[in-house]
Write an enzyme that holds these catalytic residues in place. Structure first.
Site, PDB file in Angstrom:
ATOM      1  N   GLY A 165      27.570  49.715  83.716  1.00 60.51           N
ATOM      2  CA  GLY A 165      26.837  48.510  84.109  1.00 60.51           C
ATOM      3  C   GLY A 165      26.380  47.711  82.903  1.00 60.51           C
ATOM      4  N   TYR A 166      27.304  47.019  82.303  1.00 55.07           N
ATOM      5  CA  TYR A 166      26.981  46.162  81.154  1.00 55.07           C
ATOM      6  C   TYR A 166      26.995  44.692  81.568  1.00 55.07           C
ATOM      7  CZ  TYR A 166      27.646  49.835  77.550  1.00 55.07           C
ATOM      8  OH  TYR A 166      27.558  50.923  76.741  1.00 55.07           O
ATOM      9  N   THR A 211      33.774  48.342  87.253  1.00 59.39           N
ATOM     10  CA  THR A 211      34.994  49.033  87.663  1.00 59.39           C
ATOM     11  C   THR A 211      34.677  50.279  88.481  1.00 59.39           C
ATOM     12  OG1 THR A 211      36.203  48.217  85.756  1.00 59.39           O
ATOM     13  CG2 THR A 211      37.086  50.181  86.825  1.00 59.39           C
ATOM     14  N   GLU A 221      35.366  55.474  70.936  1.00 62.97           N
ATOM     15  CA  GLU A 221      36.644  55.899  71.507  1.00 62.97           C
ATOM     16  C   GLU A 221      37.790  55.054  70.972  1.00 62.97           C
ATOM     17  OE1 GLU A 221      39.089  58.353  73.838  1.00 62.97           O
ATOM     18  OE2 GLU A 221      37.067  58.586  73.056  1.00 62.97           O
TER      19      GLU A 221
HETATM   20  C1  LIG Z   1      39.241  44.143  85.628  1.00 62.06           C
HETATM   21  C2  LIG Z   1      37.952  44.119  84.851  1.00 62.06           C
HETATM   22  C3  LIG Z   1      37.172  45.277  84.780  1.00 62.06           C
HETATM   23  C4  LIG Z   1      35.946  45.255  84.114  1.00 62.06           C
HETATM   24  N1  LIG Z   1      35.166  46.388  84.130  1.00 62.06           N
HETATM   25  C5  LIG Z   1      33.901  46.325  83.627  1.00 62.06           C
HETATM   26  C6  LIG Z   1      33.010  47.430  83.779  1.00 62.06           C
HETATM   27  O1  LIG Z   1      33.354  48.474  84.349  1.00 62.06           O
HETATM   28  N2  LIG Z   1      31.755  47.307  83.305  1.00 62.06           N
HETATM   29  C7  LIG Z   1      31.335  46.184  82.658  1.00 62.06           C
HETATM   30  O2  LIG Z   1      30.198  46.151  82.234  1.00 62.06           O
HETATM   31  N3  LIG Z   1      32.150  45.120  82.499  1.00 62.06           N
HETATM   32  C8  LIG Z   1      33.419  45.161  82.972  1.00 62.06           C
HETATM   33  N4  LIG Z   1      34.268  44.068  82.836  1.00 62.06           N
HETATM   34  C9  LIG Z   1      33.735  42.830  82.265  1.00 62.06           C
HETATM   35  C10 LIG Z   1      34.351  42.420  80.954  1.00 62.06           C
HETATM   36  O3  LIG Z   1      33.876  43.195  79.926  1.00 62.06           O
HETATM   37  C11 LIG Z   1      34.051  40.923  80.786  1.00 62.06           C
HETATM   38  O4  LIG Z   1      34.848  40.247  81.708  1.00 62.06           O
HETATM   39  C12 LIG Z   1      34.354  40.418  79.415  1.00 62.06           C
HETATM   40  O5  LIG Z   1      33.410  40.888  78.517  1.00 62.06           O
HETATM   41  C13 LIG Z   1      34.369  38.878  79.341  1.00 62.06           C
HETATM   42  O6  LIG Z   1      33.220  38.333  79.862  1.00 62.06           O
HETATM   43  P1  LIG Z   1      33.272  37.156  80.946  1.00 62.06           P
HETATM   44  O7  LIG Z   1      34.145  37.614  82.034  1.00 62.06           O
HETATM   45  O8  LIG Z   1      31.893  36.802  81.282  1.00 62.06           O
HETATM   46  O9  LIG Z   1      33.981  35.970  80.208  1.00 62.06           O
HETATM   47  P2  LIG Z   1      33.313  34.955  79.184  1.00 62.06           P
HETATM   48  O10 LIG Z   1      32.541  35.715  78.192  1.00 62.06           O
HETATM   49  O11 LIG Z   1      32.638  33.890  79.934  1.00 62.06           O
HETATM   50  O12 LIG Z   1      34.592  34.394  78.462  1.00 62.06           O
HETATM   51  C14 LIG Z   1      35.410  33.357  78.976  1.00 62.06           C
HETATM   52  C15 LIG Z   1      36.455  33.059  77.937  1.00 62.06           C
HETATM   53  O13 LIG Z   1      35.831  32.603  76.750  1.00 62.06           O
HETATM   54  C16 LIG Z   1      36.222  33.394  75.638  1.00 62.06           C
HETATM   55  N5  LIG Z   1      35.122  33.462  74.691  1.00 62.06           N
HETATM   56  C17 LIG Z   1      33.831  33.785  74.941  1.00 62.06           C
HETATM   57  N6  LIG Z   1      33.119  33.753  73.808  1.00 62.06           N
HETATM   58  C18 LIG Z   1      33.958  33.413  72.811  1.00 62.06           C
HETATM   59  C19 LIG Z   1      33.821  33.219  71.408  1.00 62.06           C
HETATM   60  N7  LIG Z   1      32.655  33.391  70.804  1.00 62.06           N
HETATM   61  N8  LIG Z   1      34.915  32.872  70.693  1.00 62.06           N
HETATM   62  C20 LIG Z   1      36.109  32.695  71.302  1.00 62.06           C
HETATM   63  N9  LIG Z   1      36.303  32.871  72.614  1.00 62.06           N
HETATM   64  C21 LIG Z   1      35.241  33.225  73.369  1.00 62.06           C
HETATM   65  C22 LIG Z   1      36.577  34.725  76.239  1.00 62.06           C
HETATM   66  O14 LIG Z   1      37.449  35.442  75.396  1.00 62.06           O
HETATM   67  C23 LIG Z   1      37.256  34.303  77.533  1.00 62.06           C
HETATM   68  O15 LIG Z   1      38.568  33.934  77.288  1.00 62.06           O
HETATM   69  C24 LIG Z   1      35.516  44.076  83.472  1.00 62.06           C
HETATM   70  C25 LIG Z   1      36.314  42.932  83.516  1.00 62.06           C
HETATM   71  C26 LIG Z   1      37.515  42.929  84.191  1.00 62.06           C
HETATM   72  C27 LIG Z   1      38.336  41.676  84.234  1.00 62.06           C
END
Ligand SMILES: Cc1cc2nc3c(=O)[nH]c(=O)nc-3n(C[C@H](O)[C@H](O)[C@H](O)COP(=O)(O)OP(=O)(O)OC[C@H]3O[C@@H](n4cnc5c(N)ncnc54)[C@H](O)[C@@H]3O)c2cc1C
Lengths: 375, 399
Positions: B127-128, B161, B244
């Site tokens: 839960g991040y 997830t 990891e």
């Molecule tokens: C299938 C799936 C499973 C997941 N499972 C988990 C889980 O179990 N637990 C959990 O906690 N999270 C989980 N996540 C979340 C995942 O870690 C986030 O989706 C990810 O960190 C991106 O955040 P966001 O979706 O809010 O996109 P945003 O952060 O809003 O990003 C949107 C776009 O902007 C880009 N971007 C953002 N900031 C910058 C920057 N500074 N420079 C350049 N580009 C940038 C990103 O790369 C992306 O392309 C999961 C995501 C998916 C898709």
């Protein structure tokens, strides 16, 4: 040189775009795609009423005398709405074949009914093991009495389930991949011996495996020259390709705009993500890809009435561009939306999926690049 | 320098191989091979089998149940496991929260949670991320307010997830909003059966059900579920991310999938009387992907060697994530291209193990497009590939 639409074309564009905007929002489309038919018969009736089903047919045949540009206008707008109604198989593929090569009797029987919205059609050109080779046909049509008996398996036929008539390619002679010996038949959708396995497709449409088991047709079912129909098929597929190129342009436009908007509104690190230069460049590349796609779709539209060699080369060039641009724009839209881009709820994924399937349809990027290079 | 394994290492490799061959249940193997949905019970059964052999947590110290392997053994094990048609190991317990607990947890926490991870009694989720906090994780807003011997947690986590299977969630929460964002974050363990937790599925673009939103409404969490100190959660989370490295690139699985593509390309016609495998255009693309994979494999080996020599790999490891996911995605593209028109039929039920109708096209074609769509996730999660590039730019290249 004149890149302007005629005033009729402008009106057409306005009316189709207004329909998409007012009556074909994403939720409506989702419901249609999930319904039994996968589309709305009321919409189809409306298409007829507004004249869209007849734009590309000559006035002599009962249409409104438009051409490829008119089809482009309709398909591009349909791409923006991800329209599921079977316009491509009915009007562009099958209707186009009949209008270009049908006998007077076939035209009189079929075109007015398409234009009126009373008849839907499909074109069964692909087979399970043919890949993109239109001549790779195992389906056979054997002369029998005055007519033919057709047997074989046609693969992934869009719109077959609702088709009153299906145009089927089959061998009346020659070997599996010979250019000669290919014929076209207009077969009733409910003909004895014709069976279908209907299914949904990943791009939200409907297709079928169509099996013909000794299907009997009369001599009047033959469309075009017996044994010499391959050029007709290639031409029909080229018209279809140009149409889906326009559809893809519409779909890319929606993804382009949605991503553009998202970059301006999504906040991370205390600022809109569109402030990150790396994302600006990605958005610029999406923009360039969209523009290239639009240019090439137009180019092919303007060349598709040319002689076969010119037409084929233009169509392959456009399809390569659309394949590459569509993949880039689709993938980047998902990526730049982050987790949101992976959700079925957002419209982005559905456009991405349709673009992905358009890349495969009528020959993928590699196929058309090789075809272009070899010509 | 020597690429060859020692005799003992080869013997170990043979051991691992035959263990997997003899113990991976047929029904699970079949699901993985045919692209069916792997269910909770399948994951758990397989984890228990590995745990029975003492092989579930290669990276854990022996005192907590690790096998005490050398770096080479860990590598061999990961390679053999990835090459086999076994379900992926769910990382949340074994690779994520486990190491945090044995590194930062207290004696009671270790004694309670670690054995339950080993036995798969607890399924963990992470839960991040939150709707407003993805790449910018430190901006997370879920609040935990101390109330007697409990924390009261309010907020929402998203993209979680397999939360639908989870018994426990390790969670980043804000316990102090007065300090710098990173310093106000704490790491707590939440029982998913607590009142006030509502898990709602998010359907992904491929039709899959692997992610969720987890709403937390006045959830009371015992204070003893805090890991380490209040306000240190960010440090623990970063430790976890750095922990990891092994197998982040997914090389063995990608190798197996490339072999699968070759099988498909031998079965598919090229439309010219031969097989797709005879088509030079396709072969060249496949070759390019294989070569990329090789470069990745050797990058991983070099990092492994550096690690054995005592030099912990740093931010360079981000390159494994970037290239690893790019190769995975390229593989899904090639698979989809290989199957041609039969990428398009979509029979949702066909991914369930019980489905026994004939597939529409060849059996291998059904999953091709959904898998392609699904794997777009890999460049987004786990720190998006843009963020990974930012890390290399900053930490490795000093830009
Ligand atoms: C299938 C799936 C499973 C997941 N499972 C988990 C889980 O179990 N637990 C959990 O906690 N999270 C989980 N996540 C979340 C995942 O870690 C986030 O989706 C990810 O960190 C991106 O955040 P966001 O979706 O809010 O996109 P945003 O952060 O809003 O990003 C949107 C776009 O902007 C880009 N971007 C953002 N900031 C910058 C920057 N500074 N420079 C350049 N580009 C940038 C990103 O790369 C992306 O392309 C999961 C995501 C998916 C898709």
């Amino acid at each position: 040189m004149d890149f302007n639409f005629t005033s009729e074309q402008q009106l057409l564009q306005e009316s189709v775009e207004r329909f998409i905007q007012d009556e074909y929002d994403f939720d409506t489309r989702r419901k249609l795609a999930g319904s039994d038919d996968g589309f709305s018969r009321d919409n189809w009736a409306k298409f007829a009423e507004l004249g869209w089903l007849g734009v590309s047919f000559s006035e002599d045949d009962g249409g409104f005398g438009g051409g490829p540009v008119d089809t482009m206008i309709v398909m591009e707008a349909f791409g923006k709405g991800l329209v599921t109604e079977p316009y491509l198989p009915t009007v562009v593929l099958a209707g186009g074949l009949v209008s270009r090569h049908g006998s007077d009797a076939q035209k009189a029987d079929i075109i007015p009914r398409i234009v009126e919205g009373e008849l839907m059609m499909a074109f069964a050109f692909a087979e399970p093991h043919g890949r993109f080779n239109l001549a790779d046909l195992h389906t056979t049509a054997t002369a029998d009495g005055g007519g033919y008996v057709i047997s074989g398996h046609k693969a992934v036929v869009y719109g077959a389930a609702c088709a009153g008539k299906i145009i089927v390619s089959a061998r009346t002679g020659g070997d599996v991949r010979d250019s000669d010996g290919v014929s076209l038949f207009i077969v009733d959708g409910d003909a004895d011996g014709l069976s279908r396995r209907d299914y949904r497709t990943v791009d939200g449409l409907r297709a079928s495996e169509v099996t013909l088991d000794n299907v009997r047709v009369g001599a009047d079912a033959v469309l075009g020259p017996v044994g010499g129909a391959l050029p007709l098929i290639e031409e029909a597929i080229d018209y279809g390709t140009v149409a889906v190129c326009a559809e893809a342009v519409g779909a890319m436009k929606v993804l382009h705009d949605a991503t553009h908007e998202y970059l301006k509104t999504r906040q991370q690190f205390g600022q809109p993500i569109g402030k990150f230069q790396v994302l600006q460049h990605r958005m610029v590349d999406m923009f360039i890809n969209y523009e290239e796609a639009k240019s090439m779709a137009l180019m092919a539209t303007l060349r598709v009435d040319d002689e076969p060699a010119v037409r084929a080369q233009a169509v392959s060039a456009a399809k390569v561009q659309i394949g590459k641009s569509g993949r880039f724009v689709g993938q980047e839209s998902v990526q730049l939306h982050g987790g949101m881009g992976m959700t079925d709820e957002l419209n982005v994924g559905s456009y991405f999926k349709r673009l992905t399937m358009i890349e495969v349809l009528f020959g993928n990027t590699d196929y058309h690049l090789n075809k272009y290079a070899a010509a | 320098m020597d690429l060859a394994f020692t005799a003992e290492e080869r013997a170990f490799q043979e051991d691992v191989r035959s263990f997997i061959r003899d113990n991976l249940p047929d029904d699970i193997r079949h699901k993985v091979e045919t692209g069916k949905t792997v269910e909770k019970d399948d994951y758990v059964r397989w984890q228990r089998i590995l745990n029975g052999r003492g092989w579930l947590v290669p990276n854990w110290p022996t005192e907590y149940g690790g096998p005490g392997w050398t770096a080479a053994q860990k590598y061999i094990f990961a390679t053999e496991l990835g090459a086999s048609p076994s379900p992926r190991l769910i990382p949340f317990g074994t690779s994520m929260v486990g190491p945090v607990i044995y590194t930062f947890g207290n004696a009671e926490q270790k004694a309670h949670y670690l054995p339950r991870i080993l036995s798969s009694e607890d399924w963990w989720c992470q839960g991040y991320s939150e709707p407003g906090a993805g790449s910018d994780l430190a901006s997370l807003k879920t609040r935990a307010v101390r109330d007697g011997d409990h924390y009261v947690v309010n907020g929402s986590k998203t993209w979680t997830t397999l939360a639908q299977y989870a018994d426990m969630m390790f969670c980043l929460v804000r316990t102090d909003s007065e300090v710098k964002p990173q310093q106000g974050i704490s790491f707590i363990l939440i029982d998913m059966n607590s009142p006030g937790i509502d898990v709602r599925p998010i359907v992904t673009i491929d039709g899959g059900r692997e992610i969720n939103t987890v709403f937390l409404d006045d959830v009371r969490v015992p204070a003893e579920n805090l890991i380490g100190e209040e306000g240190k959660g960010w440090t623990y989370a970063k430790f976890l991310l750095g922990h990891e490295r092994m197998n982040i690139a997914g090389v063995p699985t990608s190798k197996r999938k490339i072999a699968d593509i070759k099988d498909i390309a031998r079965a598919e016609a090229d439309g010219a009387g031969g097989a797709l495998m005879d088509d030079m255009t396709f072969r060249r693309k496949l070759a390019e992907t294989e070569i990329k994979l090789q470069a990745l494999e050797y990058a991983e080996l070099r990092m492994l060697a550096a690690e054995s020599a005592g030099k912990a790999p740093g931010a360079e490891a981000s390159l494994l994530k970037i290239r690893g996911t790019e190769v995975q995605q390229a593989i899904t593209e090639l698979t989809m291209e290989a199957v041609g028109y039969y990428a398009n039929p979509y029979v949702a039920e066909s991914f369930q193990a019980g489905w026994n109708e004939d597939p529409i096209g060849p059996a291998y074609a059904g999953p091709a497009a959904p898998v392609y769509f699904n794997w777009r996730k890999s460049s987004i999660y786990g720190g998006s590939n843009e963020i990974q590039r930012n890390i290399i730019a900053k930490m490795v290249l000093g830009l």
